[in-house]
Motif scaffolding. Structure first.
Motif, mmCIF file in Angstrom:
data_model
loop_
_atom_site.group_PDB
_atom_site.id
_atom_site.type_symbol
_atom_site.label_atom_id
_atom_site.label_comp_id
_atom_site.label_asym_id
_atom_site.label_seq_id
_atom_site.Cartn_x
_atom_site.Cartn_y
_atom_site.Cartn_z
ATOM 1 N N GLY A 1 12.239 -11.438 -15.554
ATOM 2 C CA GLY A 1 11.223 -12.365 -16.032
ATOM 3 C C GLY A 1 11.850 -13.708 -16.353
ATOM 4 O O GLY A 1 11.303 -14.766 -16.040
ATOM 5 N N LEU A 2 13.011 -13.661 -16.985
ATOM 6 C CA LEU A 2 13.850 -14.836 -17.220
ATOM 7 C C LEU A 2 15.305 -14.395 -17.103
ATOM 8 O O LEU A 2 15.690 -13.376 -17.688
ATOM 9 C CB LEU A 2 13.606 -15.433 -18.609
ATOM 10 C CG LEU A 2 12.342 -16.272 -18.809
ATOM 11 C CD1 LEU A 2 12.165 -16.627 -20.279
ATOM 12 C CD2 LEU A 2 12.394 -17.536 -17.963
ATOM 13 N N PRO A 3 16.139 -15.134 -16.382
ATOM 14 C CA PRO A 3 17.550 -14.769 -16.280
ATOM 15 C C PRO A 3 18.319 -15.148 -17.542
ATOM 16 O O PRO A 3 17.782 -15.801 -18.443
ATOM 17 C CB PRO A 3 18.032 -15.589 -15.081
ATOM 18 C CG PRO A 3 17.140 -16.789 -15.079
ATOM 19 C CD PRO A 3 15.801 -16.315 -15.576
ATOM 20 N N LYS A 4 19.563 -14.753 -17.595
ATOM 21 C CA LYS A 4 20.409 -15.018 -18.762
ATOM 22 C C LYS A 4 20.494 -16.512 -19.052
ATOM 23 O O LYS A 4 20.774 -17.315 -18.168
ATOM 24 C CB LYS A 4 21.816 -14.462 -18.522
ATOM 25 C CG LYS A 4 22.743 -14.629 -19.721
ATOM 26 C CD LYS A 4 24.056 -13.890 -19.542
ATOM 27 C CE LYS A 4 24.983 -14.579 -18.583
ATOM 28 N NZ LYS A 4 26.346 -13.993 -18.590
ATOM 29 N N HIS A 5 20.271 -16.868 -20.311
ATOM 30 C CA HIS A 5 20.349 -18.265 -20.722
ATOM 31 C C HIS A 5 20.442 -18.336 -22.239
ATOM 32 O O HIS A 5 20.196 -17.358 -22.942
ATOM 33 C CB HIS A 5 19.114 -19.043 -20.254
ATOM 34 C CG HIS A 5 17.849 -18.625 -20.944
ATOM 35 N ND1 HIS A 5 17.199 -17.437 -20.668
ATOM 36 C CD2 HIS A 5 17.119 -19.223 -21.926
ATOM 37 C CE1 HIS A 5 16.134 -17.320 -21.433
ATOM 38 N NE2 HIS A 5 16.058 -18.392 -22.213
ATOM 39 N N CYS A 6 20.803 -19.491 -22.727
ATOM 40 C CA CYS A 6 20.734 -19.806 -24.150
ATOM 41 C C CYS A 6 19.801 -21.003 -24.283
ATOM 42 O O CYS A 6 19.832 -21.918 -23.458
ATOM 43 C CB CYS A 6 22.125 -20.133 -24.693
ATOM 44 S SG CYS A 6 22.156 -20.554 -26.449
ATOM 45 N N ASP A 7 18.968 -21.014 -25.293
ATOM 46 C CA ASP A 7 17.971 -22.078 -25.419
ATOM 47 C C ASP A 7 18.630 -23.422 -25.725
ATOM 48 O O ASP A 7 19.569 -23.495 -26.522
ATOM 49 C CB ASP A 7 16.971 -21.740 -26.521
ATOM 50 C CG ASP A 7 16.086 -20.557 -26.147
ATOM 51 O OD1 ASP A 7 16.080 -20.171 -24.965
ATOM 52 O OD2 ASP A 7 15.405 -20.022 -27.044
ATOM 53 N N PRO A 8 18.121 -24.511 -25.128
ATOM 54 C CA PRO A 8 18.752 -25.826 -25.297
ATOM 55 C C PRO A 8 18.377 -26.534 -26.589
ATOM 56 O O PRO A 8 18.950 -27.571 -26.912
ATOM 57 C CB PRO A 8 18.214 -26.613 -24.099
ATOM 58 C CG PRO A 8 16.856 -26.029 -23.865
ATOM 59 C CD PRO A 8 17.003 -24.558 -24.167
ATOM 60 N N ARG B 1 17.785 -12.618 -22.042
ATOM 61 C CA ARG B 1 16.995 -12.575 -20.819
ATOM 62 C C ARG B 1 15.728 -11.768 -21.079
ATOM 63 O O ARG B 1 15.606 -11.084 -22.111
ATOM 64 C CB ARG B 1 17.791 -11.950 -19.671
ATOM 65 C CG ARG B 1 18.061 -10.454 -19.835
ATOM 66 C CD ARG B 1 18.898 -9.890 -18.691
ATOM 67 N NE ARG B 1 19.079 -8.439 -18.833
ATOM 68 C CZ ARG B 1 19.807 -7.694 -17.999
ATOM 69 N NH1 ARG B 1 20.437 -8.265 -16.975
ATOM 70 N NH2 ARG B 1 19.913 -6.386 -18.187
ATOM 71 N N ALA B 2 14.795 -11.846 -20.144
ATOM 72 C CA ALA B 2 13.575 -11.040 -20.212
ATOM 73 C C ALA B 2 13.520 -10.153 -18.977
ATOM 74 O O ALA B 2 13.626 -10.648 -17.846
ATOM 75 C CB ALA B 2 12.340 -11.931 -20.278
ATOM 76 N N VAL B 3 13.389 -8.848 -19.203
ATOM 77 C CA VAL B 3 13.239 -7.908 -18.092
ATOM 78 C C VAL B 3 11.768 -7.526 -17.969
ATOM 79 O O VAL B 3 10.956 -7.777 -18.860
ATOM 80 C CB VAL B 3 14.111 -6.649 -18.297
ATOM 81 C CG1 VAL B 3 15.588 -7.023 -18.304
ATOM 82 C CG2 VAL B 3 13.740 -5.919 -19.583
ATOM 83 N N THR B 4 11.433 -6.925 -16.842
ATOM 84 C CA THR B 4 10.042 -6.573 -16.559
ATOM 85 C C THR B 4 9.872 -5.058 -16.598
ATOM 86 O O THR B 4 10.833 -4.311 -16.782
ATOM 87 C CB THR B 4 9.624 -7.107 -15.181
ATOM 88 O OG1 THR B 4 10.399 -6.451 -14.170
ATOM 89 C CG2 THR B 4 9.869 -8.610 -15.089
ATOM 90 N N ASN B 5 8.646 -4.609 -16.418
ATOM 91 C CA ASN B 5 8.390 -3.177 -16.273
ATOM 92 C C ASN B 5 7.262 -2.983 -15.270
ATOM 93 O O ASN B 5 6.572 -3.937 -14.897
ATOM 94 C CB ASN B 5 8.065 -2.531 -17.624
ATOM 95 C CG ASN B 5 6.690 -2.898 -18.136
ATOM 96 O OD1 ASN B 5 5.686 -2.298 -17.746
ATOM 97 N ND2 ASN B 5 6.628 -3.904 -19.009
#
Length: 341
Positions: free
Chosen positions: A211-218, A272-276
């Motif tokens: 849903g969203l890949p690995k990141h840190c918020d800016p 990150r956000a994973v899906t189902n």
């Protein structure tokens, strides 16, 4: 409109454009929910327990960059109403969605898919989103928001006011914990806020996409309304851990600007956000940020007594531009702002 995942519910297989490289995709390994991510009770922040709460927040911000808060002052009813309205947005008829859908990344309020960089992405995120500003001028921002559902502006306006109060209160506690003056994070350092309502539809193959890949918020700090469907994961000590939903809680996420101002005394966490494959998941991230021309640098109180600054001073607009150009790549995004030893 055809790009929206929410309008493509009949997909039986994952389109090629959504398949992440093998080293990035989540795979089929189940990630356990972590029991050790702190859940901090803010109920007594005006009482005798304030100092202890401050230390709990500081410790969580140092060790995880993430924590959850309960008894935070935002009513259960408002949280539930807001999540209901968010879900109603994505369930509106196509003709109503068309009124807020836009492929223009510069449009301040828009419904779109994947990310603002859709046209230049190698791989798309399995996500639709509604994004709009909330501050510095809430009344002016509201005029740009969706007119449907009919109660969106009223409910989300009330929600934005309360969540901004919560963010300011948490920033004040962090300021106290770091030994900074009262109100340090006020003014232009926390002037802007942006709401991103994320919708992750059921996915044909969650092992291949994100849903969203690995990141840190800016930004400075993020207040996340997670909902009751699992999907948020944090990268800690070289592995992914799941952040389970806690009833009536908010997830608090330390952003890069807070890490920089604290001179690395607190850290932004990669997540990150994973899906189902079964349930749609809705979450809402409330990003609190400096104004674009605000000067960000390590707090001077923290670089006394022989502690050297780890970052140079910069305007937030410079950081954000670099962050977008690097697509949030945490391995390189801080490098132009670090000072050499």
């Amino acid at each position: 409109m055809e790009k929206l995942l929410s309008s493509r519910s009949n997909l039986q297989s994952l389109p090629k454009k959504y398949i992440f490289p093998e080293k990035i995709r989540p795979g089929k390994v189940a990630i356990a929910l972590c029991e050790s991510i702190p859940v901090i009770d803010l109920g007594d922040i005006a009482g005798q327990n304030r100092a202890n709460i401050t230390q709990e927040i500081l410790k969580a911000s140092q060790e995880f960059g993430f924590f959850q808060v309960i008894n935070h002052g935002v009513s259960k009813e408002l949280m539930n109403d807001t999540m209901t309205v968010f879900n109603e947005v994505f369930e509106m008829p196509t003709e109503d969605l068309a009124g807020i859908y836009s492929e223009d990344p510069d449009r301040s309020c828009r419904l779109f898919t994947s990310s603002n960089s859709y046209a230049n992405e190698d791989v798309h995120n399995w996500r639709d989103f509604l994004r709009h500003p909330c501050h510095p001028d809430l009344d002016a921002c509201i005029q740009q928001w969706p007119e449907k559902p009919t109660r969106y502006r009223q409910v989300v306006g009330n929600y934005s006011t309360e969540v901004m109060k919560l963010a300011s209160g948490i920033l004040e506690l962090i300021s106290e914990g770091l030994g900074l003056e009262s109100g340090y994070f006020g003014g232009t350092l926390s002037e802007n806020s942006l709401l991103s309502v994320n919708r992750y539809p059921p996915c044909p193959d969650p092992s291949l996409t994100l849903g969203l890949p690995k990141h840190c918020d800016p930004n400075l700090i993020t207040i996340l309304l997670q909902g009751d469907v699992c999907g948020l994961q944090v990268f800690k000590d070289g592995e992914w851990i799941g952040v389970g939903p806690v009833p009536n809680a908010f997830v608090i996420n330390i952003g890069y600007q807070l890490q920089i101002i604290s001179n690395n005394k607190v850290k932004g966490a990669e997540h990150r956000a994973v899906t189902n494959s079964k349930d749609a998941r809705t979450s809402a991230a409330f990003f609190v940020s400096p104004s674009r021309d605000s000067i960000v640098e390590p707090a001077r109180e923290l670089i006394k007594a022989g502690n050297r600054p780890l970052y140079r001073a910069f305007e937030f607009r410079e950081f954000f531009s670099n962050y977008m150009n690097e697509k949030g790549n945490s391995e390189v995004v801080l490098e132009p702002f670090k000072l050499q030893a």
